[in-house]
Design a protein around this motif. Sequence first.
Motif, mmCIF file in Angstrom:
data_model
loop_
_atom_site.group_PDB
_atom_site.id
_atom_site.type_symbol
_atom_site.label_atom_id
_atom_site.label_comp_id
_atom_site.label_asym_id
_atom_site.label_seq_id
_atom_site.Cartn_x
_atom_site.Cartn_y
_atom_site.Cartn_z
ATOM 1 N N SER A 183 0.807 -1.216 0.000
ATOM 2 C CA SER A 183 0.000 0.000 0.000
ATOM 3 C C SER A 183 0.842 1.269 0.000
ATOM 4 C CB SER A 183 -0.940 0.005 1.216
ATOM 5 O OG SER A 183 -0.203 0.078 2.429
ATOM 6 N N MET A 184 2.025 1.221 0.619
ATOM 7 C CA MET A 184 2.853 2.414 0.700
ATOM 8 C C MET A 184 3.971 2.435 -0.336
ATOM 9 S SD MET A 184 1.263 4.094 2.861
ATOM 10 C CE MET A 184 2.374 5.493 2.819
ATOM 11 N N THR A 185 4.085 1.393 -1.136
ATOM 12 C CA THR A 185 5.119 1.377 -2.169
ATOM 13 C C THR A 185 4.914 2.472 -3.208
ATOM 14 O OG1 THR A 185 5.531 -0.983 -1.863
ATOM 15 C CG2 THR A 185 6.239 -0.027 -3.947
ATOM 16 N N PRO A 186 3.682 2.745 -3.693
ATOM 17 C CA PRO A 186 3.525 3.858 -4.638
ATOM 18 C C PRO A 186 4.000 5.192 -4.073
ATOM 19 C CG PRO A 186 1.590 2.462 -4.678
ATOM 20 C CD PRO A 186 2.427 1.995 -3.517
ATOM 21 N N VAL A 187 3.755 5.427 -2.792
ATOM 22 C CA VAL A 187 4.210 6.674 -2.170
ATOM 23 C C VAL A 187 5.732 6.703 -2.099
ATOM 24 C CG1 VAL A 187 4.152 8.055 -0.058
ATOM 25 C CG2 VAL A 187 2.072 6.897 -0.855
ATOM 26 N N ALA A 188 6.347 5.561 -1.720
ATOM 27 C CA ALA A 188 7.806 5.494 -1.652
ATOM 28 C C ALA A 188 8.429 5.692 -3.031
ATOM 29 C CB ALA A 188 8.241 4.141 -1.074
ATOM 30 N N LEU A 189 7.835 5.099 -4.046
ATOM 31 C CA LEU A 189 8.345 5.276 -5.408
ATOM 32 C C LEU A 189 8.227 6.729 -5.868
ATOM 33 C CD1 LEU A 189 6.890 2.070 -7.116
ATOM 34 C CD2 LEU A 189 9.317 2.607 -6.843
ATOM 35 N N HIS B 75 14.556 1.689 -8.438
ATOM 36 C CA HIS B 75 13.216 1.243 -8.793
ATOM 37 C C HIS B 75 13.206 -0.239 -9.161
ATOM 38 C CE1 HIS B 75 12.164 5.323 -8.443
ATOM 39 N NE2 HIS B 75 12.445 5.725 -9.684
ATOM 40 N N GLY B 76 14.289 -0.718 -9.768
ATOM 41 C CA GLY B 76 14.367 -2.122 -10.153
ATOM 42 C C GLY B 76 14.337 -3.044 -8.954
ATOM 43 N N GLN B 77 15.076 -2.684 -7.889
ATOM 44 C CA GLN B 77 15.087 -3.523 -6.700
ATOM 45 C C GLN B 77 13.737 -3.477 -5.995
ATOM 46 O OE1 GLN B 77 18.541 -3.160 -4.146
ATOM 47 N NE2 GLN B 77 17.408 -3.880 -2.348
ATOM 48 N N THR B 78 13.113 -2.307 -5.994
ATOM 49 C CA THR B 78 11.775 -2.209 -5.413
ATOM 50 C C THR B 78 10.795 -3.106 -6.164
ATOM 51 O OG1 THR B 78 12.162 0.084 -4.725
ATOM 52 C CG2 THR B 78 9.875 -0.645 -4.843
ATOM 53 N N ALA B 79 10.885 -3.074 -7.499
ATOM 54 C CA ALA B 79 10.004 -3.921 -8.311
ATOM 55 C C ALA B 79 10.241 -5.404 -8.017
ATOM 56 C CB ALA B 79 10.233 -3.637 -9.792
#
Length: 420
Positions: A260-266, A328-332
């Motif tokens: 849920s908070m990944t879009p905000v972190a990105l 962003h790649g590692q987050t993905a």
Amino acid sequence: MSADPVAPVDAGRVAALRRRIQAVLIAGQILGGLGIATGIALAAVLAKEVSGSEALSGLASTASVAGPALLAMPLAALMGARGRRPGLVLAYLIGALGAGVVVLGAVVDSFPLLLAGLVGFGAASSANLAARFAAADLAEPDRRGRAISTVVWATTIGAVLGPNIAAPAGESVAGLGIPAAAGPFVWAAGVFVVAAVVVALLLRPDPLLTARALATSEESQEADARSLRAGVRAVRRSAGARLALVTVAASHTAMVSIMSMTPVALSHHGAGIQLIGLVISGHIAGMYAFSPVMGWLSDRLGRLSVIGLAVGLLSVAALLAGTAGPSHGQTAAGLFVLGLGWSAGLVSGSALLTDSVPQAARAAVQGLSDFIMNTAAGLGGLMAGLIVAEAGYGWLNLVGACLLLPMAALAVRGVVRRAA
């Protein structure tokens, strides 16, 4: 409220009936997954726009999982009395109404109205969650994992497509006075209505009522054995059922809190809507695309083995996402593995739960499971926004990993008990 009548079903026709019911459930899952994913991709972003607060943006996921939590027990009662079909239809229609309220809240810039709409919108998730148990109603015991996972897998088609059409959905409302981030909810409302119509017309005969008609034990025919109280008793008597409840709740809460908070972190690291949509699509692919593998492993290697796999995958996901920083790649990658871990936990936990309680009590216990998992995930989503605002996204992932400890402990205990 009396149950719908079910015509006698010859045992030789059960295999054909399984295939027909599964096909209808798959169609509903595709539509439901499309609607849910289209809206949820930008729910936190929309909440931030309307509230003006990053800390409050986490309430978007809390509200969206509050819907399934609030509906879980009434839905279980309805299904217990009248079967799967009316419950699934009701959940989709509430989801459509909620999506409309979300749009209205965005237009009038009302955060409370937006949250109320997200509660209703989240109710559509109740239908997609309940469908996995509908798939298991008529499944053979040694194929329940695969039956559940096939229906879960069907969500992949709509769920992966959903976030990627969020941008076109936003553009489609340009000039109508509707914020672009609310556009996906307009589309979701229409999709949920179509899903409700498909299930209402085609999910016949009802799988739960048919399973009861085929049951031979006297207990399965007694209404008292289907009550919530009987379901709670069944859980108390079964260590397997307790482990299943913890597995589903912990897996879902860790996933929802981090996702849920990944879009905000990105967005903090310069990611736009399209990139966020791609990352969430990869996450959803991990959740659903490999569920048949999880179902096969659950049937072949056992539920406990796949629960252990879920703990490992979710822990790795938290490590990857929590240490990604501007990558962003590692987050993905972390979000993809997070989806895999959720899939392993949901499929194995749902199969173990169905295995561990009597047929008559299953609808009540399954409703209890969905209530617990969504209530826990709602609290997790609420805390997620506060943790990110105060400590950062990395700390959120650490907390998510810690949620897995009770699940791991009970799984180890189950292995020791079986070895003894």
